[in-house]
Enzyme design. Sequence first.
Site, PDB file in Angstrom:
ATOM      1  CD1 TRP A 244      -2.056  -2.251   1.811  1.00  0.00           C
ATOM      2  CD2 TRP A 244      -2.925  -1.353  -0.042  1.00  0.00           C
ATOM      3  NE1 TRP A 244      -3.018  -3.109   1.329  1.00  0.00           N
ATOM      4  CE2 TRP A 244      -3.561  -2.587   0.197  1.00  0.00           C
ATOM      5  CE3 TRP A 244      -3.302  -0.616  -1.159  1.00  0.00           C
ATOM      6  CZ2 TRP A 244      -4.561  -3.094  -0.644  1.00  0.00           C
ATOM      7  CZ3 TRP A 244      -4.295  -1.116  -2.001  1.00  0.00           C
ATOM      8  CH2 TRP A 244      -4.916  -2.339  -1.735  1.00  0.00           C
TER       9      TRP A 244
ATOM     10  CG  ASP B  90      -3.279   4.036   4.025  1.00  0.00           C
ATOM     11  OD1 ASP B  90      -4.328   3.903   4.655  1.00  0.00           O
ATOM     12  OD2 ASP B  90      -2.974   3.335   3.031  1.00  0.00           O
TER      13      ASP B  90
ATOM     14  CE  LYS C 249      -8.378  -2.225   5.092  1.00  0.00           C
ATOM     15  NZ  LYS C 249      -8.740  -3.330   4.269  1.00  0.00           N
TER      16      LYS C 249
END
Length: 366
Positions: A102, A173, A197
């Site tokens: 990511w 992030d 999430k």
Amino acid sequence: MKRTYNFNAGPSALPEEVLQIAQKELLDFNQTGMSVMELSHRSKDFENVHNEAQRLLKQLLAIPDNYEILFLQGGASLQFPMIPMNFLSEDQVGNYVLTGVWSEKALKEAKILGLPTAIAASTKETNYDRIPNLSELAVSPDDGYLHITSNNTIYGTQWKEYPKVKDNLLIADMSSDILSKPLPIENFAMIYAGAQKNLGPSGVTVVILRKDLLEKTLNKQIPTMLRYDTHAKNNSLYNTPPTFSIYMLNKVLQWVSERGGVTGISKENELKASLIYDAIDESNGFYKGHALNNSRSLMNITFNLASEELSKKFLSEAKEAGFVGLNGHRSVGGCRASTYNAVPYEACKALQQFMLKFKQENSTSM
Ligand code: PMP
């Protein structure tokens, strides 16, 4: 009805209580005679939901007044190009710490835009099994920001201490660990997270942005929807927002508040993760954790067994026993248990018991 043991990495488990409330309110929200999905996004009823979600997030994470709270679309992935587009220029370098796929993707977007970038540190050499020490980071006064991925969903690593950056130009992030523990918000210029999430269903991306950063975007040629100031000026209602996702986010935030906020939740998360880490650590190498001990994530627990064959057997028997989502990501292999806020203690306890039993039954095949 039996709820399954859901260890999916995202979208992932939602609190059962929240789902029940949503079910109850589905046909008639707040005596409007319609579902929240059928309300106008400009109506008072929706505005209340939207503003309450902002208020609760502000309260739960102790976000000071000099930060905007935005609800955007496009997932965390759209933040990857928006960040450099809005905050970098020829003499402002986007500095990235690479701790997994990511972070690599975030860097890639800045490069596509042809903006100056640097790599502050990378742990790719050891297949991202750790977070770099703060002393390893190469930072410079020319950095427009330092970008980190606070929790690496795929590898199961998590920052325990955040870097202190000049002017607190730290961007994180936090897709896979926001709201799992208290945060020193003042150390960050921006935090962003896809909701699917710890925050709710997919469809909404939360951005917490220090207001002075908006000045950096003023003279830039950026399409309207990709400008942070567009969304800040319009309270994230410039266009039609993902109303149902924001409604669910609000319910999840209420649920977290009722459980003692992020302090209460973080204690639960520690207990849950330790059940599974103990099963790994006390297995005499039958289970091998991917992440180094001091970088271990409390959200995603990654481990392998002695052979691919044994891992497959583990996954197949776990599936039969009612555990869902334990397959590791293809870049690490093996197994991954995601123990986000809404995964109950009982599910983690059941997984621990299953791991102990499987080890007992299969130790000779090592
Ligand atoms: N960052 C991290 C840490 C993630 O785990 C994910 C998704 N798993 C993303 C970014 C991408 O998020 P989205 O699918 O919301 O674009």
